[in-house]
Scaffold this motif. Structure first.
Motif, short mmCIF file in Angstrom:
data_model
loop_
_atom_site.label_atom_id
_atom_site.label_comp_id
_atom_site.label_asym_id
_atom_site.label_seq_id
_atom_site.Cartn_x
_atom_site.Cartn_y
_atom_site.Cartn_z
N LYS A 3 -5.98 4.91 2.70
CA LYS A 3 -5.59 3.55 3.05
C LYS A 3 -4.07 3.41 3.01
N ALA A 4 -3.42 4.04 2.04
CA ALA A 4 -1.97 3.97 1.94
C ALA A 4 -1.30 4.61 3.16
N GLU A 5 -1.85 5.71 3.64
CA GLU A 5 -1.30 6.37 4.82
C GLU A 5 -1.50 5.51 6.07
N ILE A 6 -2.64 4.84 6.15
CA ILE A 6 -2.89 3.93 7.27
C ILE A 6 -1.88 2.79 7.25
N VAL A 7 -1.64 2.22 6.08
CA VAL A 7 -0.67 1.13 5.94
C VAL A 7 0.72 1.61 6.35
N ASN A 8 1.12 2.80 5.90
CA ASN A 8 2.43 3.34 6.27
C ASN A 8 2.55 3.53 7.77
N LYS A 18 5.20 -3.35 4.58
CA LYS A 18 3.98 -2.72 4.07
C LYS A 18 3.07 -3.70 3.33
N ALA A 19 3.64 -4.64 2.62
CA ALA A 19 2.83 -5.61 1.87
C ALA A 19 1.98 -6.45 2.80
N THR A 20 2.55 -6.88 3.92
CA THR A 20 1.81 -7.68 4.88
C THR A 20 0.72 -6.86 5.56
N VAL A 21 1.06 -5.62 5.90
CA VAL A 21 0.08 -4.73 6.52
C VAL A 21 -1.06 -4.44 5.55
#
Length: 92
Positions: A3-8, A18-21
């Motif tokens: 999930k972190a990689e998707i957000v990035n 990143k917080a909004t995503v």
């Protein structure tokens, strides 16, 4: 991919912080779960795939360690069915 990689990745492509995503991704996942759990309604994403509920029939099984028969009730399980366009793209 996590999930972190998707957000990035989304953050890089769109320029949104990143917080909004992360909030949007988590809201999407929560909406899918809510639709499947509470409403028992499938989620269709054209060109990507469908999050669906599959109904498993009642069945008899064996507990091997105790050597007993158990009955597993009818239940639903979540599943993902990719769209034909998505499958074709992966095959190429």
């Amino acid at each position: 991919m996590t999930k972190a990689e998707i957000v990035n990745e989304i953050s890089k492509k769109t320029g949104i912080d990143k917080a909004t995503v992360l909030t949007a991704v988590e809201a999407f996942m929560e909406s899918v779960k809510e639709s499947l759990i509470q409403k028992e309604d499938n989620v269709y994403l054209r060109g990507f795939g469908s999050f669906i509920l599959k109904k498993r029939a009642k069945k008899t099984a064996r507990n091997i360690s105790k050597n007993t028969t158990i009955i597993i009730d009818e239940h639903n399980i979540p599943a993902f069915k990719p769209a034909k366009v998505f499958v074709d793209a992966i095959k190429k």
